[in-house]
Design an enzyme around this catalytic site. Structure first.
Site, PDB file in Angstrom:
ATOM      1  N   TYR A  92     -12.850   5.021   1.621  1.00  0.00           N
ATOM      2  CA  TYR A  92     -13.982   3.522   2.588  1.00  0.00           C
ATOM      3  C   TYR A  92     -14.393   4.501   3.796  1.00  0.00           C
ATOM      4  O   TYR A  92     -14.725   3.207   4.572  1.00  0.00           O
ATOM      5  CB  TYR A  92     -13.676   2.760   2.342  1.00  0.00           C
ATOM      6  CG  TYR A  92     -12.045   1.852   2.458  1.00  0.00           C
ATOM      7  CD1 TYR A  92     -11.412   2.220   3.780  1.00  0.00           C
ATOM      8  CD2 TYR A  92     -11.202   1.947   1.518  1.00  0.00           C
ATOM      9  CE1 TYR A  92     -10.311   1.719   4.342  1.00  0.00           C
ATOM     10  CE2 TYR A  92      -9.939   2.169   1.760  1.00  0.00           C
ATOM     11  CZ  TYR A  92      -9.569   1.918   3.149  1.00  0.00           C
ATOM     12  OH  TYR A  92      -8.141   0.774   3.833  1.00  0.00           O
ATOM     13  N   THR A 104       0.610  -1.049  -0.029  1.00  0.00           N
ATOM     14  CA  THR A 104       0.031  -0.061  -0.581  1.00  0.00           C
ATOM     15  C   THR A 104       0.963   1.183  -0.152  1.00  0.00           C
ATOM     16  O   THR A 104       1.825   1.276  -0.593  1.00  0.00           O
ATOM     17  CB  THR A 104      -0.708  -0.488   1.566  1.00  0.00           C
ATOM     18  OG1 THR A 104      -1.997   0.773   0.789  1.00  0.00           O
ATOM     19  CG2 THR A 104      -0.338  -0.023   2.408  1.00  0.00           C
ATOM     20  N   LYS A 140       3.785   1.136  -3.844  1.00  0.00           N
ATOM     21  CA  LYS A 140       3.447   0.680  -4.700  1.00  0.00           C
ATOM     22  C   LYS A 140       3.970   0.406  -6.056  1.00  0.00           C
ATOM     23  O   LYS A 140       4.041  -0.461  -6.675  1.00  0.00           O
ATOM     24  CB  LYS A 140       1.657   1.066  -5.095  1.00  0.00           C
ATOM     25  CG  LYS A 140       0.498   0.608  -4.482  1.00  0.00           C
ATOM     26  CD  LYS A 140      -0.968   0.811  -4.338  1.00  0.00           C
ATOM     27  CE  LYS A 140      -2.252   0.614  -3.720  1.00  0.00           C
ATOM     28  NZ  LYS A 140      -3.105   0.385  -3.859  1.00  0.00           N
TER      29      LYS A 140
HETATM   30  P1  NAP Z   1      -1.452   8.120  -4.000  1.00  0.00           P
HETATM   31  O1  NAP Z   1      -0.863   7.227  -4.350  1.00  0.00           O
HETATM   32  O2  NAP Z   1      -0.900   8.751  -2.596  1.00  0.00           O
HETATM   33  O3  NAP Z   1      -2.303   9.179  -4.513  1.00  0.00           O
HETATM   34  C1  NAP Z   1      -3.117  10.283  -4.388  1.00  0.00           C
HETATM   35  C2  NAP Z   1      -2.703  11.114  -5.307  1.00  0.00           C
HETATM   36  O4  NAP Z   1      -4.001  12.268  -4.811  1.00  0.00           O
HETATM   37  C3  NAP Z   1      -1.269  11.853  -5.876  1.00  0.00           C
HETATM   38  O5  NAP Z   1      -0.678  11.307  -6.407  1.00  0.00           O
HETATM   39  C4  NAP Z   1      -2.332  13.567  -5.491  1.00  0.00           C
HETATM   40  O6  NAP Z   1      -2.369  14.008  -7.100  1.00  0.00           O
HETATM   41  C5  NAP Z   1      -3.769  13.829  -5.511  1.00  0.00           C
HETATM   42  N1  NAP Z   1      -3.642  14.415  -3.682  1.00  0.00           N
HETATM   43  C6  NAP Z   1      -3.521  13.518  -2.531  1.00  0.00           C
HETATM   44  N2  NAP Z   1      -2.974  15.150  -1.853  1.00  0.00           N
HETATM   45  C7  NAP Z   1      -3.744  15.930  -2.420  1.00  0.00           C
HETATM   46  C8  NAP Z   1      -4.698  17.303  -1.767  1.00  0.00           C
HETATM   47  N3  NAP Z   1      -3.803  17.740  -0.481  1.00  0.00           N
HETATM   48  N4  NAP Z   1      -5.012  18.052  -2.651  1.00  0.00           N
HETATM   49  C9  NAP Z   1      -5.331  17.890  -4.452  1.00  0.00           C
HETATM   50  N5  NAP Z   1      -4.646  16.346  -4.621  1.00  0.00           N
HETATM   51  C10 NAP Z   1      -4.440  15.766  -3.802  1.00  0.00           C
HETATM   52  O7  NAP Z   1      -2.517   7.719  -3.055  1.00  0.00           O
HETATM   53  P2  NAP Z   1      -3.247   6.207  -3.449  1.00  0.00           P
HETATM   54  O8  NAP Z   1      -2.960   4.822  -3.722  1.00  0.00           O
HETATM   55  O9  NAP Z   1      -3.360   6.632  -5.229  1.00  0.00           O
HETATM   56  O10 NAP Z   1      -4.522   5.865  -2.871  1.00  0.00           O
HETATM   57  C11 NAP Z   1      -5.805   6.924  -2.709  1.00  0.00           C
HETATM   58  C12 NAP Z   1      -6.899   7.024  -2.569  1.00  0.00           C
HETATM   59  O11 NAP Z   1      -7.653   5.596  -2.491  1.00  0.00           O
HETATM   60  C13 NAP Z   1      -6.588   6.843  -1.225  1.00  0.00           C
HETATM   61  O12 NAP Z   1      -7.905   7.450   0.204  1.00  0.00           O
HETATM   62  C14 NAP Z   1      -6.508   4.973  -0.658  1.00  0.00           C
HETATM   63  O13 NAP Z   1      -6.874   4.595   0.996  1.00  0.00           O
HETATM   64  C15 NAP Z   1      -7.816   5.049  -1.844  1.00  0.00           C
HETATM   65  N6  NAP Z   1      -7.724   3.634  -2.333  1.00  0.00           N
HETATM   66  C16 NAP Z   1      -9.091   3.051  -2.269  1.00  0.00           C
HETATM   67  C17 NAP Z   1      -8.454   1.902  -2.516  1.00  0.00           C
HETATM   68  C18 NAP Z   1     -10.040   0.567  -2.808  1.00  0.00           C
HETATM   69  O14 NAP Z   1      -9.733  -0.330  -2.755  1.00  0.00           O
HETATM   70  N7  NAP Z   1     -11.239   1.159  -2.109  1.00  0.00           N
HETATM   71  C19 NAP Z   1      -7.596   0.970  -3.461  1.00  0.00           C
HETATM   72  C20 NAP Z   1      -6.966   2.391  -3.572  1.00  0.00           C
HETATM   73  C21 NAP Z   1      -6.577   3.282  -3.116  1.00  0.00           C
HETATM   74  P3  NAP Z   1      -1.788  15.004  -8.124  1.00  0.00           P
HETATM   75  O15 NAP Z   1      -0.424  15.296  -6.963  1.00  0.00           O
HETATM   76  O16 NAP Z   1      -1.776  14.405  -9.264  1.00  0.00           O
HETATM   77  O17 NAP Z   1      -2.605  16.119  -7.876  1.00  0.00           O
END
Ligand code: NAP
Length: 251
Positions: free
Chosen positions: A211, A61, A65
């Site tokens: 979630y 996670t 990833k």
């Molecule tokens: P990540 O790799 O850290 O990416 C999150 C993205 O969100 C960043 O690349 C950024 O995009 C944007 N972001 C972060 N902080 C921000 C802010 N303050 N304002 C605006 N944009 C912001 O995380 P991830 O693994 O993709 O996960 C994202 C979310 O999805 C998490 O909450 C995670 O728990 C959830 N998730 C859920 C599942 C599920 O099975 N339900 C699976 C995977 C992930 P930019 O820099 O391009 O703006």
């Protein structure tokens, strides 16, 4: 005992250990165990594997990833196309770890959880955030032939746009809205991506990968405008089950 676990940082709010521990109990799976392995940097995976020689599978996670990929021997074609791994299968031969193969079960989880809600008006999408989950979501939308833009604070590439480019006219034309940012996740309940929500209506489908809580501010506002809403719980359960299937498949 067959041992599995999760790497990431931080893991204090992780869902996976609770999910697998309950699953093992409920399904009387007595020979499996699931542990959390918080690691401060990805290179610590080497030591972890040396210390935990009987590990057969790992989930991956935030924030590893993508960073975990160079540590793997092989990638499943979907994980390769997405460029992110959330599941590792560890093959052993006479108790020696011989191969690490990476998979992306977020793809399966997102596709299966989205499909029951898709209708013909959801023909164009906006994805908010450009991290690991966003890449899996974009891959699924490509598979489903749903054109989309990725809304990012730092847009790069032809599919990406900035939040300042979003106006009511564009939001009303893109009827599938998917939050792939952590905005709104507990404890930051009052956060959400800056979307002109007045343009959201009855034909929109708002999907939040978050979630915890089950209804984020983004989903509550979309629901108040008449949109259909889906939270990330079903995706989470489906991706965990897909990982379990991979770990239990014979080679
Ligand atoms: P990540 O790799 O850290 O990416 C999150 C993205 O969100 C960043 O690349 C950024 O995009 C944007 N972001 C972060 N902080 C921000 C802010 N303050 N304002 C605006 N944009 C912001 O995380 P991830 O693994 O993709 O996960 C994202 C979310 O999805 C998490 O909450 C995670 O728990 C959830 N998730 C859920 C599942 C599920 O099975 N339900 C699976 C995977 C992930 P930019 O820099 O391009 O703006």
């Amino acid at each position: 005992m067959r041992n599995f676990g999760l790497i990431g940082n931080p893991l204090s709010h992780s869902f996976s250990k609770k999910y697998f521990t309950n699953k093992f109990k409920k399904e009387s799976i007595l020979d499996a165990n699931y542990e959390l392995f918080p690691i401060k940097e990805i290179d610590e995976i080497k030591l972890l594997l040396q210390e935990q020689k009987d590990l057969l599978g790992l989930n991956v996670t935030i924030p590893y990833k993508q960073a975990v990929i160079p540590y793997l021997d092989e990638l499943d074609p979907t994980a390769k196309a997405v460029g992110a791994v959330n599941t590792i299968k560890i093959s052993t031969l006479e108790n020696v770890q011989v191969q690490l193969k990476g998979y992306n079960t977020d793809v399966i989880g997102f596709r299966q959880s989205l499909k029951p809600f898709l209708a013909k008006e959801h023909e164009r999408a906006l994805i908010f955030g450009n991290g690991g989950a966003s890449k899996a979501v974009s891959y699924v939308l490509d598979q489903l032939n749903i054109p989309h833009f990725i809304v990012s604070r730092n847009p790069t590439g032809v599919k990406a746009i900035s939040y300042s480019e979003l106006d009511e006219a564009s939001v009303s034309r893109f009827q599938l809205l998917i939050n792939c940012t952590p905005l709104g996740m507990s404890p930051n309940l009052d956060q959400m991506p800056p979307i002109p929500m007045d343009a959201v209506g009855k034909k929109h489908l708002a999907y939040d990968l978050v979630y915890n809580p089950l209804e984020t501010k983004f989903l509550a506002m979309a629901k108040a405008k008449g949109a259909l809403t889906v939270n990330g719980l079903s995706m989470l359960q489906l991706q965990a089950e897909a990982a379990w299937k991979i770990w239990n498949e014979e080679k």
